[in-house]
Motif scaffolding. Structure first.
Motif, PDB file in Angstrom:
ATOM      1  N   ARG A 133       0.761  -1.323  -0.161  1.00 17.75           N
ATOM      2  CA  ARG A 133       0.100   0.147   0.144  1.00 17.75           C
ATOM      3  C   ARG A 133       0.898   1.200   0.252  1.00 17.75           C
ATOM      4  NH1 ARG A 133      -5.227  -0.246   2.544  1.00 17.75           N
ATOM      5  NH2 ARG A 133      -5.176   1.717   2.208  1.00 17.75           N
ATOM      6  N   LEU A 134       1.876   1.288   0.964  1.00 14.56           N
ATOM      7  CA  LEU A 134       2.911   2.416   1.006  1.00 14.56           C
ATOM      8  C   LEU A 134       3.854   2.528  -0.077  1.00 14.56           C
ATOM      9  CD1 LEU A 134       2.899   2.890   4.734  1.00 14.56           C
ATOM     10  CD2 LEU A 134       1.255   4.028   3.218  1.00 14.56           C
ATOM     11  N   GLU A 135       4.055   1.267  -0.632  1.00 16.76           N
ATOM     12  CA  GLU A 135       4.969   1.326  -1.817  1.00 16.76           C
ATOM     13  C   GLU A 135       6.606   1.478  -1.246  1.00 16.76           C
ATOM     14  OE1 GLU A 135       3.799   3.410  -5.352  1.00 16.76           O
ATOM     15  OE2 GLU A 135       2.582   1.794  -5.673  1.00 16.76           O
ATOM     16  N   LEU A 136       6.878   1.103   0.124  1.00 21.03           N
ATOM     17  CA  LEU A 136       7.926   1.335   0.621  1.00 21.03           C
ATOM     18  C   LEU A 136       9.337   0.740  -0.195  1.00 21.03           C
ATOM     19  CD1 LEU A 136       7.027   1.255   4.429  1.00 21.03           C
ATOM     20  CD2 LEU A 136       7.828   3.283   3.138  1.00 21.03           C
ATOM     21  N   HIS A 137      10.449   1.056   0.119  1.00 21.19           N
ATOM     22  CA  HIS A 137      11.455   0.344  -0.339  1.00 21.19           C
ATOM     23  C   HIS A 137      12.189  -0.430   0.586  1.00 21.19           C
ATOM     24  CE1 HIS A 137      15.472  -0.328  -2.097  1.00 21.19           C
ATOM     25  NE2 HIS A 137      16.237   0.225  -1.158  1.00 21.19           N
ATOM     26  N   ARG A 138      12.286  -0.047   1.805  1.00 23.20           N
ATOM     27  CA  ARG A 138      12.776  -1.001   2.965  1.00 23.20           C
ATOM     28  C   ARG A 138      12.137  -0.628   4.415  1.00 23.20           C
ATOM     29  NH1 ARG A 138      16.838   0.792   6.772  1.00 23.20           N
ATOM     30  NH2 ARG A 138      18.330  -0.594   7.591  1.00 23.20           N
ATOM     31  N   ILE A 139      12.157  -1.682   4.920  1.00 24.44           N
ATOM     32  CA  ILE A 139      11.448  -1.462   6.475  1.00 24.44           C
ATOM     33  C   ILE A 139      12.503  -2.303   7.310  1.00 24.44           C
ATOM     34  CG2 ILE A 139       9.665  -2.289   7.781  1.00 24.44           C
ATOM     35  CD1 ILE A 139       7.822  -2.263   5.417  1.00 24.44           C
ATOM     36  N   TRP A 140      12.592  -1.438   8.405  1.00 23.71           N
ATOM     37  CA  TRP A 140      13.770  -2.088   9.479  1.00 23.71           C
ATOM     38  C   TRP A 140      12.922  -2.145  10.839  1.00 23.71           C
ATOM     39  CZ3 TRP A 140      13.640   3.033   8.207  1.00 23.71           C
ATOM     40  CH2 TRP A 140      13.672   3.982   9.420  1.00 23.71           C
ATOM     41  N   ALA A 141      13.722  -2.745  11.609  1.00 22.25           N
ATOM     42  CA  ALA A 141      13.144  -2.994  13.200  1.00 22.25           C
ATOM     43  C   ALA A 141      14.450  -3.254  13.995  1.00 22.25           C
ATOM     44  CB  ALA A 141      12.291  -4.232  13.370  1.00 22.25           C
ATOM     45  N   ARG A 142      14.361  -2.695  15.285  1.00 23.24           N
ATOM     46  CA  ARG A 142      15.484  -2.768  16.262  1.00 23.24           C
ATOM     47  C   ARG A 142      15.011  -3.514  17.355  1.00 23.24           C
ATOM     48  NH1 ARG A 142      17.247   3.406  16.750  1.00 23.24           N
ATOM     49  NH2 ARG A 142      14.953   3.956  16.846  1.00 23.24           N
ATOM     50  N   TYR A 143      16.050  -3.924  18.102  1.00 25.12           N
ATOM     51  CA  TYR A 143      15.567  -4.729  19.547  1.00 25.12           C
ATOM     52  C   TYR A 143      16.843  -4.550  20.371  1.00 25.12           C
ATOM     53  CZ  TYR A 143      18.665  -8.772  18.388  1.00 25.12           C
ATOM     54  OH  TYR A 143      19.629  -9.671  17.865  1.00 25.12           O
ATOM     55  N   MET A 144      16.638  -4.502  21.601  1.00 24.49           N
ATOM     56  CA  MET A 144      17.575  -4.267  22.725  1.00 24.49           C
ATOM     57  C   MET A 144      18.213  -5.753  23.016  1.00 24.49           C
ATOM     58  SD  MET A 144      17.122  -2.843  26.412  1.00 24.49           S
ATOM     59  CE  MET A 144      15.783  -1.619  25.671  1.00 24.49           C
ATOM     60  N   GLN A 145      19.656  -5.556  23.190  1.00 22.01           N
ATOM     61  CA  GLN A 145      20.316  -6.802  23.570  1.00 22.01           C
ATOM     62  C   GLN A 145      19.649  -7.854  24.612  1.00 22.01           C
ATOM     63  OE1 GLN A 145      24.216  -6.315  25.487  1.00 22.01           O
ATOM     64  NE2 GLN A 145      25.184  -7.826  24.010  1.00 22.01           N
ATOM     65  N   GLY A 146      19.613  -8.907  24.383  1.00 24.20           N
ATOM     66  CA  GLY A 146      18.992  -9.739  25.320  1.00 24.20           C
ATOM     67  C   GLY A 146      17.343 -10.319  25.000  1.00 24.20           C
ATOM     68  N   ASN A 147      17.020  -9.442  23.958  1.00 24.46           N
ATOM     69  CA  ASN A 147      15.462  -9.871  23.449  1.00 24.46           C
ATOM     70  C   ASN A 147      15.581 -10.523  22.424  1.00 24.46           C
ATOM     71  OD1 ASN A 147      12.678  -9.544  23.228  1.00 24.46           O
ATOM     72  ND2 ASN A 147      12.662  -7.593  22.781  1.00 24.46           N
ATOM     73  N   THR A 148      15.853 -11.771  22.457  1.00 19.08           N
ATOM     74  CA  THR A 148      16.193 -12.896  21.202  1.00 19.08           C
ATOM     75  C   THR A 148      14.947 -13.152  20.697  1.00 19.08           C
ATOM     76  OG1 THR A 148      16.284 -14.643  22.816  1.00 19.08           O
ATOM     77  CG2 THR A 148      18.196 -13.928  22.149  1.00 19.08           C
ATOM     78  N   GLN A 149      13.685 -13.062  21.754  1.00 23.12           N
ATOM     79  CA  GLN A 149      12.412 -13.357  21.143  1.00 23.12           C
ATOM     80  C   GLN A 149      12.087 -12.243  19.925  1.00 23.12           C
ATOM     81  OE1 GLN A 149      10.300 -13.722  24.999  1.00 23.12           O
ATOM     82  NE2 GLN A 149       9.296 -15.268  24.330  1.00 23.12           N
ATOM     83  N   SER A 150      12.324 -11.189  20.250  1.00 23.20           N
ATOM     84  CA  SER A 150      11.890 -10.356  19.196  1.00 23.20           C
ATOM     85  C   SER A 150      12.771 -10.387  17.914  1.00 23.20           C
ATOM     86  CB  SER A 150      12.225  -8.752  19.713  1.00 23.20           C
ATOM     87  OG  SER A 150      11.637  -7.683  18.792  1.00 23.20           O
ATOM     88  N   ALA A 151      14.067 -10.842  18.010  1.00 23.63           N
ATOM     89  CA  ALA A 151      15.040 -11.109  16.905  1.00 23.63           C
ATOM     90  C   ALA A 151      14.307 -12.266  16.058  1.00 23.63           C
ATOM     91  CB  ALA A 151      16.192 -11.606  17.368  1.00 23.63           C
ATOM     92  N   ARG A 152      13.904 -13.330  16.788  1.00 23.61           N
ATOM     93  CA  ARG A 152      13.384 -14.449  16.117  1.00 23.61           C
ATOM     94  C   ARG A 152      11.985 -13.927  15.414  1.00 23.61           C
ATOM     95  NH1 ARG A 152      13.383 -18.054  13.042  1.00 23.61           N
ATOM     96  NH2 ARG A 152      12.408 -19.781  13.207  1.00 23.61           N
ATOM     97  N   VAL A 153      11.278 -13.091  16.050  1.00 23.65           N
ATOM     98  CA  VAL A 153       9.853 -12.610  15.139  1.00 23.65           C
ATOM     99  C   VAL A 153      10.248 -11.972  14.058  1.00 23.65           C
ATOM    100  CG1 VAL A 153       8.198 -10.860  15.224  1.00 23.65           C
ATOM    101  CG2 VAL A 153       8.591 -12.228  17.134  1.00 23.65           C
ATOM    102  N   MET A 154      11.555 -11.085  14.084  1.00 16.90           N
ATOM    103  CA  MET A 154      11.948 -10.504  12.588  1.00 16.90           C
ATOM    104  C   MET A 154      12.417 -11.512  11.822  1.00 16.90           C
ATOM    105  SD  MET A 154      14.012  -7.694  14.574  1.00 16.90           S
ATOM    106  CE  MET A 154      13.282  -6.554  15.840  1.00 16.90           C
ATOM    107  N   GLU A 155      13.279 -12.527  11.979  1.00 14.70           N
ATOM    108  CA  GLU A 155      13.494 -13.535  11.250  1.00 14.70           C
ATOM    109  C   GLU A 155      12.539 -14.404  10.615  1.00 14.70           C
ATOM    110  OE1 GLU A 155      16.039 -15.735  13.863  1.00 14.70           O
ATOM    111  OE2 GLU A 155      17.714 -14.248  13.659  1.00 14.70           O
ATOM    112  N   LYS A 156      11.527 -14.503  11.077  1.00 14.73           N
ATOM    113  CA  LYS A 156      10.050 -15.392  10.790  1.00 14.73           C
ATOM    114  C   LYS A 156       9.535 -14.694   9.873  1.00 14.73           C
ATOM    115  CE  LYS A 156       8.800 -18.007  14.826  1.00 14.73           C
ATOM    116  NZ  LYS A 156       7.846 -18.277  15.768  1.00 14.73           N
ATOM    117  N   CYS A 157       9.727 -13.139   9.795  1.00 15.53           N
ATOM    118  CA  CYS A 157       9.041 -12.484   8.664  1.00 15.53           C
ATOM    119  C   CYS A 157       9.916 -12.163   7.458  1.00 15.53           C
ATOM    120  CB  CYS A 157       8.531 -11.126   9.272  1.00 15.53           C
ATOM    121  SG  CYS A 157       7.239 -11.460  10.697  1.00 15.53           S
ATOM    122  N   GLY A 158      11.215 -12.630   7.510  1.00 17.37           N
ATOM    123  CA  GLY A 158      11.827 -12.723   6.204  1.00 17.37           C
ATOM    124  C   GLY A 158      13.038 -11.340   6.395  1.00 17.37           C
TER     125      GLY A 158
END
Length: 196
Positions: A133-158
């Protein structure tokens, strides 16, 4: 992407659907659902904000959100369980970089719903919205050290790991190490096509 497109798209917060979630605008009436997770230290341990101190605080925050929606400067959806019809978290765009057609995304989920794939389900829908819908080129996300669950969510989304920045952000009085994941539009479209 430009401001006119962005503001036009979010003139009314779009409603999105996944198999188990409804993504819609937050309402003041969501205060009980939000307070149930936002008041927990477990929820906010790796976030930029402290636990909500009272139901009144949560109602006040959600009241402010309504003004931010009207001002078209808030792009976060309530995550509503399609079985309980209760708000169980949020997911959306944290900020936009219009010049580079990019955006940052973020999410939070009630701990009772962790480990069920719901955060990834919501994030995939928001990524699809950003690229389709927004025709973005790049999308990013950040997480704080230790929050490995959040990193896994990002990986599951490609999303792919891009780097770690030691003690780069002062959060709640201490410098924290932040890692970043990102995905380009063509990467996400390929990922999505292979995970239908």
């Amino acid at each position: 992407m430009n401001l006119d497109v962005l503001h036009g798209t979010f003139s009314t917060m779009p409603r999105l659907h996944t198999d188990r979630l409804l993504l819609r605008a937050m309402k003041v009436g969501d205060w009980q659902g939000m307070y149930a997770y936002a008041s927990l230290e477990q929820t906010t341990r790796y976030l930029l904000w402290d636990p909500h101190t009272s139901p009144q605080y949560t109602r006040g925050y959600l009241t402010q959100v309504q003004q931010w929606y009207r001002d078209k400067r808030f792009f976060d959806w309530a995550l509503v369980s399609r079985t309980s019809h209760r708000m169980i978290g949020t997911c959306g765009f944290v900020r936009f970089d219009e010049e580079n057609e990019s955006a940052e995304v973020g999410y939070v989920l009630h701990p009772d719903y962790w480990g069920q794939g719901l955060a990834a389900e919501a994030l995939r829908e928001v990524l699809s919205f950003g690229f389709d819908r927004l025709e973005l080129h790049r999308i990013w996300a950040r997480y704080m050290q230790g929050n490995t669950q959040s990193a896994r969510v990002m990986e599951k989304c490609g999303m792919r790991y891009e780097g770690t920045f030691p003690k780069s952000m002062k959060i709640k009085g201490q410098f924290c190490t932040i890692s970043e994941y990102a995905v380009l539009r063509e990467e996400f479209l390929t990922f999505r096509a292979s995970h239908v």
